[in-house]
Write an enzyme that holds these catalytic residues in place. Structure first.
Site, PDB file in Angstrom:
ATOM      1  N   CYS A  77       1.089  -7.780   5.640  1.00 24.96           N
ATOM      2  CA  CYS A  77       0.685  -9.186   5.509  1.00 24.96           C
ATOM      3  C   CYS A  77       0.546  -9.831   6.896  1.00 24.96           C
ATOM      4  O   CYS A  77      -0.312  -9.445   7.667  1.00 24.96           O
ATOM      5  CB  CYS A  77       1.635  -9.940   4.578  1.00 24.96           C
ATOM      6  N   HIS A 176       1.165  -6.965  -0.189  1.00 29.35           N
ATOM      7  CA  HIS A 176       2.591  -6.649  -0.096  1.00 29.35           C
ATOM      8  C   HIS A 176       2.857  -5.332  -0.806  1.00 29.35           C
ATOM      9  O   HIS A 176       2.906  -5.288  -2.031  1.00 29.35           O
ATOM     10  CB  HIS A 176       3.431  -7.779  -0.691  1.00 29.35           C
ATOM     11  N   GLU A 178       5.566  -3.775  -1.020  1.00 32.05           N
ATOM     12  CA  GLU A 178       6.862  -3.839  -1.704  1.00 32.05           C
ATOM     13  C   GLU A 178       6.799  -4.580  -3.028  1.00 32.05           C
ATOM     14  O   GLU A 178       7.730  -4.539  -3.818  1.00 32.05           O
ATOM     15  CB  GLU A 178       7.923  -4.447  -0.778  1.00 32.05           C
TER      16      GLU A 178
END
Length: 194
Positions: A77, A176, A178
């Site tokens: 990001c 993202h 994650e």
């Protein structure tokens, strides 16, 4: 494997650490030069404002260290955006590793920030090994990296832009990992196996 997450004032550190733990990998969060230089892989997370993030990197002199790193580095990001030359966010001079500009999505056509799931396509990177074209990943951003020589995957929101950039040992993902479920996990695993 030694995995270091860069510690500075814009990191989404805990969710990245949790994702790595879920995949069976331990990591350290550090801004110590020796620890970063000796790591096998480095993750450069980022959430928030590019200007404040660069100010934090300068304060700890990480802005001088990061471009010199030789092992694989993954920017996530804002971490990806900071690898570029310049961001329109707070008119910020970034690290200049990748020759590209970070621009604000034009207002009016679609809601900004882009928030939610979107597809990535036009893959040209080992980060995407084992993934099908047009997989979905999770985004939250108002600024994007323009398409450039380092673009190795695209997304489209208002206009086509760089979903993933890659140059030498530096990789960046706008989404993202994650928070991108199995696709994000696979991209993280591919990075760790480079």
């Amino acid at each position: 494997m030694n995995i270091a997450i860069i510690k500075y004032n814009a990191g989404n550190v805990q969710s990245v650490q949790y994702a790595l733990k879920r995949l069976g990998y331990a990591s350290i969060v550090t801004d110590v030069e020796a620890e970063l230089k000796s790591a096998d892989k480095i993750i450069f997370p980022g959430v928030g404002n590019a200007g404040a993030a660069m100010a934090s990197l300068k304060e700890s002199k990480l802005n001088e260290l990061i471009p010199l790193l030789k092992q694989p580095v993954l920017g996530i990001c804002v971490g990806m955006q900071l690898l570029c030359d310049h961001s329109e966010e707070s008119d910020t001079a970034c690290l200049g590793i990748i020759k590209a500009k970070v621009k604000k999505f034009p207002a009016g056509q679609l809601k900004v920030p882009q928030m939610g799931w979107n597809t990535i396509y036009n893959y040209h990177s080992a980060l995407l090994n084992g993934l099908n074209e047009n997989e979905f990943v999770y985004y939250v951003h108002s600024y994007y990296v323009e398409n450039c020589a380092a673009t190795v995957a695209n997304s489209n929101y208002v206009l086509p832009y760089s979903a993933i950039i890659q140059q030498d040992n530096f990789y960046g993902v706008q989404f993202h990992t994650e928070k991108s479920a199995e696709v994000g996990d696979k991209i993280l695993l591919n990075f760790l196996q480079l």
